[in-house]
Design a protein around this motif. Structure first.
Motif, mmCIF file in Angstrom:
data_model
loop_
_atom_site.group_PDB
_atom_site.id
_atom_site.type_symbol
_atom_site.label_atom_id
_atom_site.label_comp_id
_atom_site.label_asym_id
_atom_site.label_seq_id
_atom_site.Cartn_x
_atom_site.Cartn_y
_atom_site.Cartn_z
ATOM 1 N N THR A 194 29.153 42.165 41.785
ATOM 2 C CA THR A 194 28.729 43.218 40.861
ATOM 3 C C THR A 194 29.049 44.602 41.409
ATOM 4 O OG1 THR A 194 26.985 41.865 39.887
ATOM 5 C CG2 THR A 194 26.735 44.251 39.705
ATOM 6 N N LEU A 195 28.770 44.830 42.677
ATOM 7 C CA LEU A 195 29.036 46.143 43.279
ATOM 8 C C LEU A 195 30.530 46.469 43.242
ATOM 9 C CD1 LEU A 195 26.617 45.937 46.334
ATOM 10 C CD2 LEU A 195 26.390 47.464 44.369
ATOM 11 N N LEU A 196 31.360 45.483 43.509
ATOM 12 C CA LEU A 196 32.804 45.706 43.466
ATOM 13 C C LEU A 196 33.289 45.856 42.022
ATOM 14 C CD1 LEU A 196 33.904 43.152 46.210
ATOM 15 C CD2 LEU A 196 33.924 45.651 46.394
ATOM 16 N N TRP A 197 32.731 45.084 41.118
ATOM 17 C CA TRP A 197 33.095 45.149 39.696
ATOM 18 C C TRP A 197 32.772 46.530 39.114
ATOM 19 C CZ3 TRP A 197 29.310 44.430 35.452
ATOM 20 C CH2 TRP A 197 29.908 44.313 34.194
ATOM 21 N N ARG A 198 31.620 47.072 39.531
ATOM 22 C CA ARG A 198 31.229 48.413 39.063
ATOM 23 C C ARG A 198 31.933 49.521 39.832
ATOM 24 N NH1 ARG A 198 24.685 47.348 38.928
ATOM 25 N NH2 ARG A 198 24.613 46.195 36.943
ATOM 26 N N ARG A 199 32.674 49.148 40.867
ATOM 27 C CA ARG A 199 33.378 50.098 41.733
ATOM 28 C C ARG A 199 32.420 51.064 42.419
ATOM 29 N NH1 ARG A 199 39.106 51.456 38.617
ATOM 30 N NH2 ARG A 199 39.750 49.273 38.408
ATOM 31 N N GLU A 200 31.225 50.580 42.716
ATOM 32 C CA GLU A 200 30.268 51.387 43.469
ATOM 33 C C GLU A 200 30.675 51.455 44.938
ATOM 34 O OE1 GLU A 200 26.197 50.309 42.805
ATOM 35 O OE2 GLU A 200 26.507 50.017 40.654
ATOM 36 N N VAL A 201 31.381 50.430 45.388
ATOM 37 C CA VAL A 201 31.957 50.411 46.746
ATOM 38 C C VAL A 201 33.352 49.811 46.642
ATOM 39 C CG1 VAL A 201 29.774 50.245 48.007
ATOM 40 C CG2 VAL A 201 30.885 48.170 47.213
ATOM 41 N N ARG A 202 34.198 50.118 47.642
ATOM 42 C CA ARG A 202 35.575 49.603 47.598
ATOM 43 C C ARG A 202 36.036 49.043 48.934
ATOM 44 N NH1 ARG A 202 39.043 53.032 43.234
ATOM 45 N NH2 ARG A 202 37.340 53.431 41.786
ATOM 46 N N ASP A 203 35.086 48.873 49.860
ATOM 47 C CA ASP A 203 35.469 48.292 51.147
ATOM 48 C C ASP A 203 34.286 47.521 51.724
ATOM 49 O OD1 ASP A 203 34.020 50.174 53.241
ATOM 50 O OD2 ASP A 203 34.900 51.481 51.723
ATOM 51 N N VAL A 204 34.593 46.598 52.617
ATOM 52 C CA VAL A 204 33.570 45.716 53.179
ATOM 53 C C VAL A 204 32.585 46.492 54.044
ATOM 54 C CG1 VAL A 204 33.182 43.691 54.625
ATOM 55 C CG2 VAL A 204 35.156 43.758 53.085
ATOM 56 N N HIS A 205 33.078 47.513 54.749
ATOM 57 C CA HIS A 205 32.184 48.319 55.583
ATOM 58 C C HIS A 205 31.100 48.981 54.733
ATOM 59 C CE1 HIS A 205 30.918 50.934 58.889
ATOM 60 N NE2 HIS A 205 30.944 51.934 58.026
ATOM 61 N N SER A 206 31.489 49.537 53.582
ATOM 62 C CA SER A 206 30.511 50.182 52.694
ATOM 63 C C SER A 206 29.540 49.164 52.105
ATOM 64 C CB SER A 206 31.227 50.930 51.575
ATOM 65 O OG SER A 206 32.013 51.980 52.108
ATOM 66 N N LEU A 207 30.041 47.977 51.811
ATOM 67 C CA LEU A 207 29.155 46.911 51.335
ATOM 68 C C LEU A 207 28.079 46.612 52.367
ATOM 69 C CD1 LEU A 207 31.643 44.322 49.776
ATOM 70 C CD2 LEU A 207 29.711 45.375 48.586
ATOM 71 N N ALA A 208 28.490 46.475 53.623
ATOM 72 C CA ALA A 208 27.538 46.163 54.687
ATOM 73 C C ALA A 208 26.521 47.285 54.871
ATOM 74 C CB ALA A 208 28.285 45.903 55.988
ATOM 75 N N ALA A 209 26.984 48.534 54.776
ATOM 76 C CA ALA A 209 26.074 49.672 54.926
ATOM 77 C C ALA A 209 25.061 49.717 53.797
ATOM 78 C CB ALA A 209 26.886 50.968 54.978
ATOM 79 N N LEU A 210 25.504 49.367 52.598
ATOM 80 C CA LEU A 210 24.633 49.432 51.422
ATOM 81 C C LEU A 210 23.614 48.298 51.405
ATOM 82 C CD1 LEU A 210 24.144 50.971 48.732
ATOM 83 C CD2 LEU A 210 25.735 49.358 47.665
ATOM 84 N N LEU A 211 24.032 47.109 51.818
ATOM 85 C CA LEU A 211 23.179 45.926 51.688
ATOM 86 C C LEU A 211 22.416 45.573 52.959
ATOM 87 C CD1 LEU A 211 25.638 43.594 49.726
ATOM 88 C CD2 LEU A 211 23.834 45.055 48.812
ATOM 89 N N GLY A 212 22.835 46.120 54.092
ATOM 90 C CA GLY A 212 22.281 45.712 55.369
ATOM 91 C C GLY A 212 20.775 45.732 55.452
ATOM 92 N N GLU A 213 20.188 46.926 55.520
ATOM 93 C CA GLU A 213 18.745 47.027 55.734
ATOM 94 C C GLU A 213 17.925 46.499 54.562
ATOM 95 O OE1 GLU A 213 15.358 50.376 56.883
ATOM 96 O OE2 GLU A 213 17.488 50.858 57.034
ATOM 97 N N PRO A 214 18.200 46.905 53.309
ATOM 98 C CA PRO A 214 17.339 46.438 52.211
ATOM 99 C C PRO A 214 17.412 44.942 51.959
ATOM 100 C CG PRO A 214 19.198 47.694 51.355
ATOM 101 C CD PRO A 214 19.202 47.876 52.833
ATOM 102 N N ARG A 215 18.557 44.319 52.265
ATOM 103 C CA ARG A 215 18.714 42.883 51.996
ATOM 104 C C ARG A 215 18.594 42.024 53.251
ATOM 105 N NH1 ARG A 215 17.551 43.911 47.001
ATOM 106 N NH2 ARG A 215 19.286 44.429 45.616
ATOM 107 N N GLY A 216 18.517 42.657 54.403
ATOM 108 C CA GLY A 216 18.413 41.881 55.629
ATOM 109 C C GLY A 216 19.690 41.135 55.971
ATOM 110 N N LEU A 217 20.830 41.713 55.621
ATOM 111 C CA LEU A 217 22.129 41.088 55.899
ATOM 112 C C LEU A 217 22.884 41.938 56.906
ATOM 113 C CD1 LEU A 217 23.149 40.323 52.196
ATOM 114 C CD2 LEU A 217 22.229 38.700 53.853
ATOM 115 N N ASP A 218 23.401 41.313 57.965
ATOM 116 C CA ASP A 218 24.199 42.078 58.911
ATOM 117 C C ASP A 218 25.645 42.150 58.424
ATOM 118 O OD1 ASP A 218 25.504 39.681 59.676
ATOM 119 O OD2 ASP A 218 24.057 39.315 61.264
#
Length: 302
Positions: A194-218
């Motif tokens: 969904t995040l990539l489909w909406r173009r809210e992020v365009r790279d894996v590093h940004s995905l990790a920064a966005l989802l890391g703390e709130p989702r508990g994903l490293d």
């Protein structure tokens, strides 16, 4: 269609919330996320398991949910009844109920529309909720849970409206989960797509920064999620860059369409003229609340 989901979300966002409600986590000895999880415990059919709790937080790692849950156990707001089953204690239940009552007390003081219009709005929304419960188009875990907030008669039209809107918000979540599950995705995959489909992020590093703390994903977990999508030809990854493929766009658009197909049937319990009237009334309700909020935020002259 999707417009009804947006109308429900906009109306909920416009409703005022009790300032006292913001103190609820501290009163329970919990952080904000831990308090939210306690509410989900209250909404879950007892006895519940951690796997059942995860249905409320499908995008969050089980490790983070377990971390929050330990604090809820430590503060005696839930208790274990068997090896892996739990119930909310009287202490925890009373905290959630008091939080609801404070919010409803504030809502009873609000009059964004004439009382006759508020009653009409409440009744129409409740008809849609009843239809969703009686003829479910998806597994209604969240909707059934949301109904547990109606643990006592709702005294005001505003409280009835708030409850019905909350029910329909959770029903939409049920419909969306059913859609992405049927598409063969798990929660983290659905969120990354969904995040990539909406173009809210365009790279894996940004995905990790966005989802890391709130989702508990490293970062490694996020990267693996993106790679799983790539292995299904839903995402293309070049170095750190990631974007949705044509197949990924088609799948995600199909998920949105399937969500609408699940969500819309209960609304048709109202004949077209009544449904149109409900839409107009809900728009008036939201606009009136927004105007009231804006007026309260304006500086007052001495």
């Amino acid at each position: 269609m999707a417009e009804w989901s947006s109308r429900v979300q906009n109306a909920l966002a416009a409703l005022p919330r009790s300032p006292a409600g913001a103190d609820a986590p501290e009163a329970a000895g919990l952080s904000g996320p831990e308090w939210t999880l306690l509410v989900y415990c209250f909404l879950s059919e007892p006895p519940f398991t951690l796997d059942e709790l995860r249905l409320w937080l499908p995008y969050t790692s089980l490790a983070l949910i377990e971390q929050w849950f330990k604090e809820i156990l430590a503060t005696l707001n839930v208790q274990r009844v068997t090896g892996g089953e739990f119930i909310v204690t009287d202490k925890g239940a009373n905290l959630v109920k008091d939080w609801c009552r404070r919010g409803r007390g504030l809502l009873a003081q609000q009059h964004p529309l004439p009382e006759a219009a508020l009653r009409k709005l409440a009744t129409a929304l409740e008809q849609v909720v009843t239809a969703a419960l009686e003829k479910p188009t998806a597994k209604t875990v969240r909707l059934a849970g949301s109904r547990r907030l109606a643990f006592e008669p709702l005294a005001s039209s505003m409280a009835r409206i708030d409850q019905a809107l909350t029910d329909l918000y959770h029903f939409r979540d049920d419909c969306h989960s059913a859609a992405w599950s049927a598409a063969g995705l798990d929660g983290p995959e659905a969120e990354v797509l969904t995040l990539l489909w909406r173009r809210e992020v365009r790279d894996v590093h940004s995905l990790a920064a966005l989802l890391g703390e709130p989702r508990g994903l490293d970062a490694e977990q996020v990267a693996r999620t993106a790679q799983r999508l790539a292995s299904k030809a839903l995402v293309s990854i070049e170095g750190d860059q990631a974007e949705v493929t044509a197949a990924g766009r088609a799948l995600r658009e199909g998920i949105e369409a399937a969500t609408d197909r699940h969500y819309m049937p209960p609304w048709t319990v109202l004949p077209p003229p009544q449904l149109q009237a409900l839409g107009e009334l809900l728009t008036q309700f939201t606009r009136a609340l927004s105007r009231d909020r804006q007026a309260e935020s304006l500086p007052h002259s001495e």
